[in-house]
Write a protein that holds these residues in place. Sequence first.
Motif, PDB file in Angstrom:
ATOM      1  N   ALA A 265       0.710  -1.082   0.230  1.00 22.67           N
ATOM      2  CA  ALA A 265       0.276   0.264  -0.525  1.00 22.67           C
ATOM      3  C   ALA A 265       0.712   1.339  -0.386  1.00 22.67           C
ATOM      4  O   ALA A 265       0.731   2.262  -0.826  1.00 22.67           O
ATOM      5  CB  ALA A 265      -0.637  -0.032   1.303  1.00 22.67           C
ATOM      6  N   GLY A 266       2.194   1.060   0.548  1.00 20.15           N
ATOM      7  CA  GLY A 266       2.914   2.888   1.303  1.00 20.15           C
ATOM      8  C   GLY A 266       3.460   2.570  -0.763  1.00 20.15           C
ATOM      9  O   GLY A 266       3.814   4.103  -1.389  1.00 20.15           O
TER      10      GLY A 266
ATOM     11  N   SER B 108      -9.931   4.397  -5.048  1.00 21.38           N
ATOM     12  CA  SER B 108      -8.637   5.380  -5.464  1.00 21.38           C
ATOM     13  C   SER B 108      -6.974   5.204  -6.031  1.00 21.38           C
ATOM     14  O   SER B 108      -7.157   5.243  -7.124  1.00 21.38           O
ATOM     15  CB  SER B 108      -8.114   5.742  -4.009  1.00 21.38           C
ATOM     16  OG  SER B 108      -6.758   6.698  -3.693  1.00 21.38           O
ATOM     17  N   ASN B 109      -6.710   3.663  -6.040  1.00 15.69           N
ATOM     18  CA  ASN B 109      -6.408   3.686  -7.302  1.00 15.69           C
ATOM     19  C   ASN B 109      -6.387   3.743  -8.774  1.00 15.69           C
ATOM     20  O   ASN B 109      -5.455   3.837  -9.795  1.00 15.69           O
ATOM     21  CB  ASN B 109      -5.261   2.707  -6.401  1.00 15.69           C
ATOM     22  CG  ASN B 109      -4.634   2.058  -5.609  1.00 15.69           C
ATOM     23  OD1 ASN B 109      -3.885   3.762  -5.492  1.00 15.69           O
ATOM     24  ND2 ASN B 109      -4.422   1.288  -4.996  1.00 15.69           N
TER      25      ASN B 109
ATOM     26  N   GLN C 289      -8.306   9.828   0.874  1.00 22.24           N
ATOM     27  CA  GLN C 289      -7.721   8.847   1.591  1.00 22.24           C
ATOM     28  C   GLN C 289      -8.762   7.956   1.526  1.00 22.24           C
ATOM     29  O   GLN C 289      -8.148   7.201   2.195  1.00 22.24           O
ATOM     30  CB  GLN C 289      -6.935   9.601   3.147  1.00 22.24           C
ATOM     31  CG  GLN C 289      -5.923  10.569   2.891  1.00 22.24           C
ATOM     32  CD  GLN C 289      -5.159   9.887   1.894  1.00 22.24           C
ATOM     33  OE1 GLN C 289      -4.236   9.283   2.295  1.00 22.24           O
ATOM     34  NE2 GLN C 289      -4.416  10.460   0.233  1.00 22.24           N
TER      35      GLN C 289
ATOM     36  N   PHE D  30       1.888   1.816  -3.713  1.00 19.60           N
ATOM     37  CA  PHE D  30       0.946   2.649  -4.326  1.00 19.60           C
ATOM     38  C   PHE D  30       0.691   3.998  -3.812  1.00 19.60           C
ATOM     39  O   PHE D  30       1.153   4.476  -5.324  1.00 19.60           O
ATOM     40  CB  PHE D  30      -0.148   1.769  -4.401  1.00 19.60           C
ATOM     41  CG  PHE D  30      -0.316   0.364  -4.841  1.00 19.60           C
ATOM     42  CD1 PHE D  30      -0.266  -0.818  -4.639  1.00 19.60           C
ATOM     43  CD2 PHE D  30      -0.324   0.541  -6.467  1.00 19.60           C
ATOM     44  CE1 PHE D  30      -1.179  -1.874  -5.016  1.00 19.60           C
ATOM     45  CE2 PHE D  30      -1.051  -0.714  -7.384  1.00 19.60           C
ATOM     46  CZ  PHE D  30      -1.096  -1.613  -6.266  1.00 19.60           C
ATOM     47  N   ASP D  31       0.580   4.376  -2.979  1.00 18.27           N
ATOM     48  CA  ASP D  31       0.671   5.381  -2.314  1.00 18.27           C
ATOM     49  C   ASP D  31       1.376   6.026  -3.227  1.00 18.27           C
ATOM     50  O   ASP D  31       1.456   7.641  -2.932  1.00 18.27           O
ATOM     51  CB  ASP D  31       0.663   5.622  -0.943  1.00 18.27           C
ATOM     52  CG  ASP D  31      -0.694   5.598  -0.414  1.00 18.27           C
ATOM     53  OD1 ASP D  31      -2.021   4.757  -0.877  1.00 18.27           O
ATOM     54  OD2 ASP D  31      -1.114   5.278   0.678  1.00 18.27           O
ATOM     55  N   LYS D  32       3.068   5.698  -2.845  1.00 18.95           N
ATOM     56  CA  LYS D  32       4.029   6.719  -3.272  1.00 18.95           C
ATOM     57  C   LYS D  32       4.024   7.166  -4.986  1.00 18.95           C
ATOM     58  O   LYS D  32       4.533   8.019  -5.060  1.00 18.95           O
ATOM     59  CB  LYS D  32       5.704   6.329  -2.870  1.00 18.95           C
ATOM     60  CG  LYS D  32       6.149   6.092  -1.431  1.00 18.95           C
ATOM     61  CD  LYS D  32       6.468   7.333  -0.988  1.00 18.95           C
ATOM     62  CE  LYS D  32       7.019   7.289   0.524  1.00 18.95           C
ATOM     63  NZ  LYS D  32       7.839   6.371   0.725  1.00 18.95           N
TER      64      LYS D  32
ATOM     65  N   LYS E 293       0.877   8.177  -6.083  1.00 18.64           N
ATOM     66  CA  LYS E 293       1.036   9.036  -6.334  1.00 18.64           C
ATOM     67  C   LYS E 293       1.297  10.406  -6.637  1.00 18.64           C
ATOM     68  O   LYS E 293       0.944  11.155  -6.880  1.00 18.64           O
ATOM     69  CB  LYS E 293      -0.385   8.718  -5.342  1.00 18.64           C
ATOM     70  CG  LYS E 293      -1.355   7.927  -5.984  1.00 18.64           C
ATOM     71  CD  LYS E 293      -2.173   8.392  -4.445  1.00 18.64           C
ATOM     72  CE  LYS E 293      -3.487   6.713  -5.110  1.00 18.64           C
ATOM     73  NZ  LYS E 293      -4.026   6.429  -3.911  1.00 18.64           N
ATOM     74  N   THR E 294       2.561  10.449  -5.856  1.00 24.90           N
ATOM     75  CA  THR E 294       3.324  11.779  -5.002  1.00 24.90           C
ATOM     76  C   THR E 294       4.910  11.601  -5.551  1.00 24.90           C
ATOM     77  O   THR E 294       5.225  12.780  -5.391  1.00 24.90           O
ATOM     78  CB  THR E 294       3.005  11.944  -4.175  1.00 24.90           C
ATOM     79  OG1 THR E 294       3.567  10.715  -3.181  1.00 24.90           O
ATOM     80  CG2 THR E 294       1.832  12.475  -3.626  1.00 24.90           C
TER      81      THR E 294
ATOM     82  N   ASP F 259      -9.883   3.727  -1.124  1.00 27.60           N
ATOM     83  CA  ASP F 259      -9.188   2.621  -0.499  1.00 27.60           C
ATOM     84  C   ASP F 259      -9.444   1.897   0.542  1.00 27.60           C
ATOM     85  O   ASP F 259      -9.322   0.366   1.062  1.00 27.60           O
ATOM     86  CB  ASP F 259      -8.157   2.365  -1.325  1.00 27.60           C
ATOM     87  CG  ASP F 259      -7.360   2.465  -2.096  1.00 27.60           C
ATOM     88  OD1 ASP F 259      -8.758   2.296  -3.351  1.00 27.60           O
ATOM     89  OD2 ASP F 259      -6.683   3.664  -2.963  1.00 27.60           O
ATOM     90  N   SER F 260     -10.264   2.568   1.601  1.00 27.32           N
ATOM     91  CA  SER F 260     -10.401   1.720   3.006  1.00 27.32           C
ATOM     92  C   SER F 260     -12.147   1.202   3.327  1.00 27.32           C
ATOM     93  O   SER F 260     -12.862   0.914   3.979  1.00 27.32           O
ATOM     94  CB  SER F 260     -10.049   1.971   3.694  1.00 27.32           C
ATOM     95  OG  SER F 260     -10.290   3.337   4.283  1.00 27.32           O
TER      96      SER F 260
END
Length: 359
Positions: free
Chosen positions: A78-79, A315-316, A354, A81-83, A85-86, A357-358
């Motif tokens: 998940a970390g 979100s993804n 945020q 995937f999030d990276k 985005k930015t 995805d949860s």
Amino acid sequence: MTIGDTIRKFRREKQLTQEEMARRLGVSTPAVNKWENGVSYPDIMLVAPIARLLGISTDELLSYEGNLTPAEEQQIIAGIFDKFKTTDYQQVYLEAMAAVKKYPGNDSLILQLAQILDTYRGILGVENPRKYDEDIIGLYAQVLDSSEPVLVQQALLFLFYHYLNTEDYEKAQEYLSRMPKLINSGMQSPKVLQAVLSRRQGKREEAYRLYEELLYSSYTEAGLYLSSLCNMYQEDGEKEKVEKFTKLRVTLAEQFDMGAYHRALPEFDVAAIEKDAEKCLDKLAEMVEGMKGINGIFNSDLFCHIEKSKIQGWSNMAFMLKKSIEQDESMKFLREDTRYKKIMDMLDSYMGDQEADSE
């Protein structure tokens, strides 16, 4: 991964034979063979020399960081995937490779990271994506030594498609030939057999979940085949068959309770190829609007036992859809339309949610 697995993996990377390794350590060749097959363990006095010879730390040799719980593994994924985005691809790539080095014994994590790096270099339109081939292919190859047949099968599949797409058909055939027949035989796949066993054992929740996951996979596969056939008929100018297969894809999404996003996708695909901007944007708007309801499939009787983490959050999905459209030059015809910017802005807002995805 056991100490024996670690020795075998890094010995091969160093291109050392068992005989060469034995000679340099002052032991017999059978001793090295026994280490690698888990029959015996190296003497404690040999741990440091083995690590030095293999170019790794003693921690890596002893696999102190080789075991992750499923939750820890998913937290790392998940970390990453999030990276994306930015952060730029190169930085995320380095972080993913650092995770591989930190957890060399976690084949599931390594395979997932390889798949993510492989997929996102295309989605993000990375400059010179082929320069990452060696490392990504190396990760897939590393998983081929896994003791988990399903992971090996997936790695073989990705290696097959890599060489197929790079037109190295001899290599593609090599990996196709290595795929275990048991795993390829449909109703004899490990997951099917596990579902049958779980039902017989009275583990009904597990059996429901496994069958639902198989059903979801069947939808994905059927949709892919119909889409490919539709594209071929479109290339051949067979308009009636294009319409027929597009309707079948829509019907499939409806019958499988997949929601508005998947219902609109088939007609979007056709409109995009036909360069029908109005219909393309209509369907794209429906897809984007339907994204927030993507987790609605969990309310369906067909998939109510599947864990939400098994299916990608919206979100993804928003991020991947936006990037794929922006990077696809065939979509340039949409960019002058005022609705295009509004739709892209909506995708941006989804990406920033945020909780997306949860849910």
